[in-house]
Structure formats: structure tokens, C-alpha cells
Scaffold this active site. Sequence first.
Site: not given
Ligand code: RIB
Length: 312
Positions: A242
Site C-alpha cells: 500500500h
Molecule cells: O489499509 C492499508 C493501510 O493501513 C496501510 O497504510 C497500512 O500500513 C495500514 O496503515
Amino acid sequence: MTPRKIIIDTDPGQDDAVAILLALASPELEVLGITCVAGNVPLALTARNARVVCELAGRPAVPVFAGCDRPLARDLVTAEYVHGKSGLDGIALPEPEMPLQPLHAVDFIIESLRALPEGTVTLCPLGPLTNIATAFTRAPEIVSRVAEIVLMGGGCFEGGNTTPAAEFNIYVDPEAADIVFKSGVPLVVMPLDVTHRVLTTRARIEGFRALGTRVGHAVASWTDFFERFDMAKYGSDGAPLHDPCVIAYLLAPGLFQGRHINVEIETASALTRGMTVADWWHVTPRPPNAMFMREVDADGFFALLTERIGRL
Ligand code: RIB
Ligand code: CA
């Protein structure tokens, strides 16, 4: 070319850690500071983990600040089930020796935006938006001074990863997200719709390991650990990486495609709390407020990421 000034607001988290490494490896960016927020794990651990990552990168002089230890109006929800108890499970790294800065993260954000020329600082939130929203509320005059916010959060066609409707960062602090999305600051959003297209396949993880460096080994170990939950959940070949999408956008925006649309945050409903209500088809008269990404050149993303990680 003058490096772009950024503040990374983060809740490390293995994917946050890879995003921080990508930023520190890239001369196009000047990381003014790293501000930590409670999210994946409690604040004490996110503030520790950010320093672990800076020392792994050989950059102990990067200032790291602790920020808000809970959402604006909700109990903290964490994600050890994804990231492990430490938030950086997958490899054991030494406790950090670099100090935490004495200044609160919110004050650092405010003072940086007040001191630097208007339109020169980009905020890069990788976790819940509590620090950013608190800074905007405490010092409204800084809002217009922000060049851009490039954040990871939300989802549309991919739904949610924490509830059927909500992605974790927005779910944890929907009130903070509402403040940021209504702030008027130019927004670029990396939602699940795009991050679910950058999967840590076996070949990509081995590409990190094949770098033969301490950093490459750490990134391979983190992504090995991090992917087990998402692979079981989605049956996918790897886990979505992500947060590095935020930094990759700053380095190579052409890797991503999306639409400038209206995005509002659900804060009232218990069922859909934290939903990013994205008007992708322009079915409302609500004015666009966010560049909402949906497509990415995944191979190009991993080629950039691997090459840059290899520089550390
Ligand atoms: O949903 C994914 C996000 O939530 C990413 O930033 C992960 O590190 C968590 O913070
Ligand atoms: Ca994160």
C-alpha cells in the site's frame, strides 16, 4: 533540480517502512521529518519503528516526531493481526539509538508550514489522518500553505479491508479524514483500488533479496511476513504494498491513472463508518476534491522500488 520537500506522516507497519526507505533513497525528495501516529500499532511502537527504519537506511539524522496516540473521537483500533506485535515483524532489527525529537509531531507540521515558503511542502500521510487534522484544526492558517497531500487511504470498487465499507487508515479516524478531505488542500489519494494491484509476488520479493544488501534482505523479510495475512484473505499471489504507492507517485506520477472526483467520508453510520464515498461516475453535483487513483503500472512500480532500495 531542487528536491521536493515532504513530511511523511506514518504508522509503521512494514509497508510504511518500505515507503520511508523509498523516500530516503530518492534524491528527488527532501524528507523534512517523519511524524508518527497511532495506527497499525500504538504510538510508542510507531515512533520506535520509524527510527529503526531510518537507522536501517543509514539516515539517523532524519528527525522523527511522536504525534497523536489516539483518534480524534474514537478508541484506537490497531492491526497487529497484519503487522505482528511489533508492527515490523519479519526480521529482528536493533533498537534505535537515534533520539525521538522533543517537539510534538503536530507542532512540527505547524511550524514547518509556517516557516517554509507557501506551496513548498507536500504532506505524505501513510496512516490515520489524526496528526494532519489536528494541525489543521489548531492552526487553520497553515492549510492554504500546503502544496499537496498525497495519501494512502480509502477504497471504492475494492470496498474496504477493515469493514466491507472502510479501509483501515480512514476507518481508524474518520473524523480526521473528514477534516482533511474537506480542507481544500489538493489531494492525491492512493486507495485500495490501486494498492491491490501492486502485489508482492514471490518473484518481486526475491528481487529485493537478490539485491544482496542488508536493506534488501529486510524488505524481503518484511514483505514475506506481511503478505501471509492478505494472501489468506484474498487468495492473491502476494500482498498489496500500500504505502510505497504514495512515494512512487511523487517520483513517477505517470505510473498511476485516476480521476479527479468528489470524495466524502462517512462519519455518522456505525455500519459504514470510514467509507470513502467516491463519486467516480460524477452522479452528484458535489465538487471534485481529490485525484483518486485506480490504475498503476505494477511492473514499473516494482522496478522503481527495487532499484531505489538497492541504493541504500
Ligand atoms: O489499509 C492499508 C493501510 O493501513 C496501510 O497504510 C497500512 O500500513 C495500514 O496503515
Ligand atoms: Ca500505514
